[in-house]
Design a protein around this motif. Sequence first.
Motif, PDB file in Angstrom:
ATOM      1  N   LEU A   1       2.360  13.372 -14.453  1.00  0.00           N
ATOM      2  CA  LEU A   1       2.028  12.037 -14.727  1.00  0.00           C
ATOM      3  C   LEU A   1       2.856  11.089 -14.041  1.00  0.00           C
ATOM      4  N   MET A   2       4.232  11.237 -14.137  1.00  0.00           N
ATOM      5  CA  MET A   2       5.037  10.157 -13.324  1.00  0.00           C
ATOM      6  C   MET A   2       5.145  10.234 -12.005  1.00  0.00           C
ATOM      7  N   PHE A   3       4.685  11.419 -11.450  1.00  0.00           N
ATOM      8  CA  PHE A   3       4.577  11.559  -9.887  1.00  0.00           C
ATOM      9  C   PHE A   3       3.228  10.998  -9.666  1.00  0.00           C
ATOM     10  N   GLY A   4       2.288  10.960 -10.186  1.00  0.00           N
ATOM     11  CA  GLY A   4       1.116   9.998  -9.876  1.00  0.00           C
ATOM     12  C   GLY A   4       1.288   8.772  -9.991  1.00  0.00           C
ATOM     13  N   TYR A   5       1.955   8.361 -10.980  1.00  0.00           N
ATOM     14  CA  TYR A   5       2.070   6.729 -11.478  1.00  0.00           C
ATOM     15  C   TYR A   5       2.720   6.268 -10.109  1.00  0.00           C
ATOM     16  N   GLN A   6       4.017   6.639  -9.741  1.00  0.00           N
ATOM     17  CA  GLN A   6       4.805   6.023  -8.736  1.00  0.00           C
ATOM     18  C   GLN A   6       4.059   6.082  -7.314  1.00  0.00           C
ATOM     19  N   ILE A   7       2.881   7.012  -7.185  1.00  0.00           N
ATOM     20  CA  ILE A   7       2.193   6.783  -5.627  1.00  0.00           C
ATOM     21  C   ILE A   7       1.390   5.640  -5.731  1.00  0.00           C
ATOM     22  N   LEU A   8       1.024   5.305  -7.100  1.00  0.00           N
ATOM     23  CA  LEU A   8       0.432   3.916  -7.248  1.00  0.00           C
ATOM     24  C   LEU A   8       1.157   2.642  -7.483  1.00  0.00           C
ATOM     25  N   ASN A   9       2.199   2.797  -8.048  1.00  0.00           N
ATOM     26  CA  ASN A   9       3.231   1.610  -8.261  1.00  0.00           C
ATOM     27  C   ASN A   9       4.445   1.637  -8.038  1.00  0.00           C
ATOM     28  N   GLY A  10       4.920   2.754  -7.282  1.00  0.00           N
ATOM     29  CA  GLY A  10       6.473   2.867  -7.074  1.00  0.00           C
ATOM     30  C   GLY A  10       6.889   2.134  -5.607  1.00  0.00           C
TER      31      GLY A  10
ATOM     32  N   ASN B   1       6.517   2.737  -2.628  1.00  0.00           N
ATOM     33  CA  ASN B   1       5.822   2.747  -1.443  1.00  0.00           C
ATOM     34  C   ASN B   1       4.419   3.240  -1.648  1.00  0.00           C
ATOM     35  N   PRO B   2       3.787   1.988  -2.421  1.00  0.00           N
ATOM     36  CA  PRO B   2       2.424   2.206  -3.049  1.00  0.00           C
ATOM     37  C   PRO B   2       1.206   2.068  -1.906  1.00  0.00           C
ATOM     38  N   VAL B   3       1.513   2.614  -0.711  1.00  0.00           N
ATOM     39  CA  VAL B   3       0.728   2.202   0.347  1.00  0.00           C
ATOM     40  C   VAL B   3      -0.108   3.385   0.970  1.00  0.00           C
ATOM     41  N   MET B   4       0.263   4.645   0.371  1.00  0.00           N
ATOM     42  CA  MET B   4      -0.013   5.970   0.897  1.00  0.00           C
ATOM     43  C   MET B   4      -1.376   6.512   0.335  1.00  0.00           C
ATOM     44  N   ILE B   5      -1.416   6.333  -0.980  1.00  0.00           N
ATOM     45  CA  ILE B   5      -2.794   6.824  -1.481  1.00  0.00           C
ATOM     46  C   ILE B   5      -4.302   6.249  -1.000  1.00  0.00           C
ATOM     47  N   GLN B   6      -5.025   7.529  -0.533  1.00  0.00           N
ATOM     48  CA  GLN B   6      -6.461   7.119  -0.129  1.00  0.00           C
ATOM     49  C   GLN B   6      -7.141   7.899  -0.946  1.00  0.00           C
ATOM     50  N   LYS B   7      -8.603   7.363  -0.800  1.00  0.00           N
ATOM     51  CA  LYS B   7      -9.589   7.926  -1.586  1.00  0.00           C
ATOM     52  C   LYS B   7     -10.086   9.253  -0.513  1.00  0.00           C
ATOM     53  N   CYS B   8     -10.195  10.397  -1.208  1.00  0.00           N
ATOM     54  CA  CYS B   8     -10.571  11.551  -0.353  1.00  0.00           C
ATOM     55  C   CYS B   8     -11.963  11.713  -0.085  1.00  0.00           C
ATOM     56  N   ILE B   9     -12.425  11.385   1.049  1.00  0.00           N
ATOM     57  CA  ILE B   9     -14.033  11.721   1.148  1.00  0.00           C
ATOM     58  C   ILE B   9     -14.336  12.907   1.580  1.00  0.00           C
ATOM     59  N   LYS B  10     -13.500  13.721   2.180  1.00  0.00           N
ATOM     60  CA  LYS B  10     -13.776  14.964   2.733  1.00  0.00           C
ATOM     61  C   LYS B  10     -12.449  15.805   2.885  1.00  0.00           C
ATOM     62  N   LEU B  11     -12.179  16.909   2.528  1.00  0.00           N
ATOM     63  CA  LEU B  11     -10.869  17.528   2.705  1.00  0.00           C
ATOM     64  C   LEU B  11     -10.853  17.710   4.167  1.00  0.00           C
ATOM     65  N   PRO B  12      -9.596  17.682   4.531  1.00  0.00           N
ATOM     66  CA  PRO B  12      -9.336  18.024   5.958  1.00  0.00           C
ATOM     67  C   PRO B  12      -9.387  19.437   6.222  1.00  0.00           C
TER      68      PRO B  12
END
Length: 674
Positions: A231-240, A242-253
């Motif tokens: 949960l902490m790992f995921g939270y800081q992806i949003l609000n740590g 560097n909150p600029v990396m998360i993207q919605k996954c439309i299709k798995l690469p």
Amino acid sequence: MPSYAVTVTTGSQFVQGTNNYIYITLVGTEGCSERTLLDKALYNDFKSGAVDSYDVMVEEDLGEILLVKIETKKYWVHDDWYCSYITVMTPSGDYLEFPCFRWLVDDKEVVLRDGRAHLPQDDQTSLVKQHRQNELDNRRKAYRWKEWQPGFPMSIDADGHKDLPRDIQFDSEKEVDFVLNYSKAMKDLYVNQFMHRFQSSWSDFADFERILEKKKTSISEYVMQHWKEDLMFGYQILNGCNPVMIQKCIKLPDKFPVTHEMVSVSLERELTLEQEIEAGNIYIVDYELLEGISPNSTDPSALQYLAPTICLLYKNTQNKILPIAIQLGQTPGADQPIFLPTDGQYDWLLAKIWVRSADFQYHQTITHLLRTHLMSEVFGVAMYRQLPAVHPVYKLLNSHVRFTMAINTSAREKLICEHGLFDKANASGGGGHVQMIQKAMKSLTFRSLCFPDMIRARGVDNKEELPTYFYRDDGYRVWEATKSFVSDVVHIYYTSDETVQEDVEIQAFIKDVCSFGMQDLDHCEFPKFLKSREELIEYLTVIVFTASAQHAAVNFGQYDWYSWIPNAPSTMRRPPPKKKGLANVNLIMESLPDCGRSSWHLGAVWALSQYQEGELYLGMYPDEHFIEKPVKAALETFRKQLAEISSSIKKRNDGKKLPYYNMSPDQIPNSVAI
């Protein structure tokens, strides 16, 4: 004999006064005054903070006062003088303001226009037109472009802080200089005591607490206690940081062959992985940029490693973001396992640590250095080269480039240079950070600096889908408030789109940014010409937002999130595992930064997170470059909007164990200055 009452205000800082002789000449439509020495017998003029008044005698009325010329001559030893502003009371009782806010250095003169902003097409007389051109000619000689590294945005031509024009140097290097803040941090945190064990590993996770004993924040302590949790790992992806990396996954690469069977235990909605993707519940962070970047090899006795990790994230039924699959490279294969929460606890923990280390490298070099520091410098150099002090856009932007060229020049001199702190502490040092910026420049576009566009491009603009993405929500509000203020100012001076098109100085500024600052790179899509007020408003909003809110969001939380070193390793000393079942506490300790690099890292993130004494926050403009009432009214509205945003953020944060305040206007400095 007519006389003009002249008042001269000296800057308030201790070093801003002078013992020099100060001369003034008033230039009007009907003539000029004699060059007049401003001196009071038996009185120490021009002390720091002084407001000195004088009478300038003339033979005849000078007509409308167009210019004020100030000159200095040394009295004994020449000392620079900072003039804040000058006021003139005419014989007929008219009161005129002449903002200065600049240094008079050596025996050079400064010529001032009155405080009203003027577009170039507004000026009618040859005298003011020539003054305008002379100012820009002198500025272009002082503010020259230079390429610090191939493929970088251009920077100012200065090898060190002292080479900069006096007007853009730090007011006091002791207050702002990063290296001095860093040295103080190393002393205050008592981390030097660990340097004798420089290349030694820490014994266990608890051992890291020893270097946090002297200074903790509520967030850093919470991170220390909960950093292992998904949960902490995921939270800081949003609000740590560097909150600029998360993207919605439309299709798995294809390069990340996660299957439903791998992650089914993590999915909560009785849907397949493909169905979860279609439902918008799967997100991804991809550090592909690190592929092929050379890890730090400046110390042959201490190998360091980088990994271009990929992480799949899942929004569960409580709308929390959780990691569900991690790959430590970009090429799938037998030696590139996909790590899962169902693996052994140390396998999964080590995989998450690798993602955090990749995130740290990307954040420091791209999100922070390139996209705030270096981009703000591009805008700043172009502003000084193309916009005179009388231009309304110069007046608007001046506070938002304050000290940026000074801090960046100091960084190039001491921090990101060869043998600088980057080389000492980071896995991307030793030239890797240079490679990263060169690579990132190939995908940096103007639209990616527009906050709403950047959010939409990553597919994370829907608040209902990601209700706890505070960086996005607060950022939107600050962006809109800033854009509204900029719009008010633009509409005061530009009466139509044609007015923008006819402004040769603003068009030269726009072109200078693209053709020189960004080296005319086709892919960057920076405009070379603005056709409308709306385009100008957006462009200026990007500049102000990047220098203030965006920089604050990715800078001042560094000690909170990075002081617990396992949560943000600046380097990794063992290669990423090629199979599962190898990880244990010993391998993790041997992988994490050693004692010496941990100490360097901690000193750096503490220094970077410090606000300065006398910090000027968004909406604070103590140097009144604008004197017009409509602009002052617009500024007051802006301040009220910012105060409302700060208040609502404070209310939201009350009682939270992890408050988010990095986008709160009362904690957003005006410019990139640290």
